[in-house]
Design an enzyme around this catalytic site. Structure first.
Site, mmCIF file in Angstrom:
data_model
loop_
_atom_site.group_PDB
_atom_site.id
_atom_site.type_symbol
_atom_site.label_atom_id
_atom_site.label_comp_id
_atom_site.label_asym_id
_atom_site.label_seq_id
_atom_site.Cartn_x
_atom_site.Cartn_y
_atom_site.Cartn_z
ATOM 1 N N ASP A 188 4.633 -2.591 13.554
ATOM 2 C CA ASP A 188 5.098 -3.470 12.296
ATOM 3 C C ASP A 188 6.369 -2.774 11.939
ATOM 4 O OD1 ASP A 188 4.716 -5.354 9.988
ATOM 5 O OD2 ASP A 188 4.469 -3.485 8.975
ATOM 6 N N GLU A 272 6.126 -8.211 16.387
ATOM 7 C CA GLU A 272 6.530 -9.572 16.126
ATOM 8 C C GLU A 272 7.548 -10.019 16.354
ATOM 9 O OE1 GLU A 272 4.632 -10.829 11.921
ATOM 10 O OE2 GLU A 272 5.629 -8.951 11.833
ATOM 11 N N CYS A 325 -6.581 -10.027 5.864
ATOM 12 C CA CYS A 325 -7.311 -8.824 6.126
ATOM 13 C C CYS A 325 -7.633 -8.544 7.398
ATOM 14 C CB CYS A 325 -8.559 -8.883 5.267
ATOM 15 S SG CYS A 325 -9.742 -7.622 5.484
ATOM 16 N N CYS A 328 -11.942 -8.599 7.793
ATOM 17 C CA CYS A 328 -12.406 -9.946 7.803
ATOM 18 C C CYS A 328 -12.013 -11.168 7.951
ATOM 19 C CB CYS A 328 -13.439 -9.980 6.448
ATOM 20 S SG CYS A 328 -12.317 -10.222 5.155
ATOM 21 N N CYS A 344 -9.034 -6.035 -0.302
ATOM 22 C CA CYS A 344 -9.344 -7.363 0.304
ATOM 23 C C CYS A 344 -10.469 -7.965 -0.595
ATOM 24 C CB CYS A 344 -9.863 -7.233 1.688
ATOM 25 S SG CYS A 344 -10.657 -9.042 2.311
ATOM 26 N N CYS A 347 -13.839 -8.462 1.475
ATOM 27 C CA CYS A 347 -14.714 -7.655 2.063
ATOM 28 C C CYS A 347 -14.710 -6.149 1.304
ATOM 29 C CB CYS A 347 -14.561 -7.299 3.447
ATOM 30 S SG CYS A 347 -12.975 -6.631 3.886
ATOM 31 N N ASP A 354 1.068 -1.891 5.502
ATOM 32 C CA ASP A 354 2.030 -1.977 6.803
ATOM 33 C C ASP A 354 0.822 -1.660 7.955
ATOM 34 O OD1 ASP A 354 4.121 -2.097 5.412
ATOM 35 O OD2 ASP A 354 4.722 -0.059 5.306
HETATM 36 ZN ZN LIG Z 1 -11.390 -8.278 4.050
#
Ligand SMILES: [Zn+2]
Length: 402
Positions: A188, A272, A325, A328, A344, A347, A354
């Site tokens: 990243d 990316e 996330c 999840c 998150c 979850c 990062d």
């Molecule tokens: Zn999550």
């Protein structure tokens, strides 16, 4: 298994006065020919929607040499001039294929001064390199050896803004493929660190980078106070250029080490599409990692992955790697730049911004990777199913989109 690759080796050299003069003249002619041909092509394209070919520009060059005004073009080696026309052709091919912007004129002050010589325009004998129109070989500092028995196919001579001369020698080299490994990594583009890996490792900018940048800022201030056209201004400008050159050199070294390590340790490297970074540009990011550094890292990863039998996967530009996330798959609606870590809502996992993004990049890359079936992502999708290759055609199916 070994394979043959084209590889460029770059060295400094110190020209004699005569060579420096010949090269400066050649650089000037290269720029002029490039700009003239660009002008002709532009006129034809905007005036008549007509595409001018390389062959046509080559014929124009012949005509120019016969005019009184441009007769001096015949005094330098014709090869670098032809090469300039070829480069222009490449630039237009990119433009017509919508891969690149419309080619721009080369400016004496801002563009790189360079000239490219192909096989017919230099002599290579016993490790000595002599260019066309020059009697003596170049005095090259062989900071590392050329591969055994290497025969250069193309030689590019350039001078940077700090006044240093370089020769880049392209030749065929043999590289050994690396043994396959199981690891894969997502990379990243960070804000506080240069890159963050899906392993959790943060690669920071080299320590000297910051000091160099401070020096650069100071030198630029000094330069801005000098009167235009004065001797001191020239001196100040050279100093700025020297610092720029040092930053670029050190950065290149650093990126070489980083890219070699990433390719060495991993079978698949996922990044990316770096252009995204320009589009969502924010100034702090732009300052820490210049666009140039990114392009450089990507191209190093590209050719090194190719050399060593690894895979580089470049993923979709609009993939919300930061907001998703990695545990999840829940997407957070907003993620301001100053948020360094977050929890998150789905979850309750606590994420480093990062590292989470790097993990998502890895998962997305493996889903489309050719080796994806062998190197499985460890991540589960919201439904609890493991992401496998079959489920991921076309690109990103199953991964939430913005
Ligand atoms: Zn999550």
């Amino acid at each position: 298994m070994a394979r043959q690759v084209k590889r460029a080796f770059r060295y400094r050299f110190y020209p004699t006065d005569e060579q420096a003069a010949e090269l400066a003249r050649t650089f000037g002619c290269v720029r002029l020919v490039y700009n003239r041909a660009l002008e002709e092509r532009t006129r034809a394209w905007y005036g008549e929607r007509r595409r001018v070919s390389y062959v046509e520009t080559s014929a124009m060059l012949t005509t120019w040499k016969k005019t009184e005004e441009l007769a001096f073009l015949a005094e330098v080696s014709s090869v670098p001039l032809q090469q300039a026309l070829r480069h222009l052709q490449t630039a237009f091919t990119g433009f017509f294929a919508k891969r690149a912007k419309y080619p721009r004129f080369k400016s004496r002050k801002k563009s790189r001064h360079s000239a490219e010589y192909t096989r017919s325009a230099f002599r290579w004998h016993d490790g000595e390199l002599a260019l066309a129109k020059m009697s003596e070989p170049l005095s090259i500092v062989w900071s590392r050896p050329l591969p055994q028995g290497a025969v250069p196919s193309t030689v590019t001579v350039s001078r940077d803004a700090a006044g240093r001369w370089f020769v880049s020698i392209l030749c065929t080299d043999t590289v050994a493929r690396l043994e396959p490994v199981e690891q894969a990594v997502g990379v990243d583009a960070g804000i506080t660190s240069l890159v963050t890996l899906s392993t959790g490792e943060k690669v920071t900018n080299p320590r000297h980078e910051r000091r160099d940048r401070e020096r650069l800022t100071r030198a630029q201030k000094v330069l801005s106070r000098k009167a235009k056209g004065s001797k001191n201004r020239d001196k100040a400008r050279r100093k700025v250029a020297r610092i720029h050159a040092r930053i670029a050199d050190r950065r290149r070294d650093f990126l070489h080490k980083l890219s070699t390590r990433l390719v060495h340790d991993n079978q698949v490297v996922v990044i990316e599409d770096l252009n995204v970074r320009n589009m969502v540009a924010n100034h702090s990011l732009a300052r820490v990692i210049s666009d140039a550094a990114w392009r450089e890292l990507r191209s190093m990863l590209e050719y090194k992955a190719d050399w060593y039998g690894r895979e580089l996967v470049v993923i979709d530009r609009w993939f919300p790697s930061t907001k998703t996330c990695s545990q999840c798959g829940t997407i957070t609606q907003t993620m301001p730049l100053e948020v360094r870590d977050w929890e998150c809502g789905g979850c309750r996992t606590r994420h480093d911004r990062d590292v989470n993004a790097a993990k998502n990049i890895l998962a997305a890359g493996l889903a489309v990777s050719a080796c994806g079936a062998d190197v499985r992502p460890k991540r589960r999708k919201p439904g609890g199913r493991l992401v496998t290759k079959q489920e991921t055609q076309p690109v990103m199916v199953g991964l939430p989109r913005l």
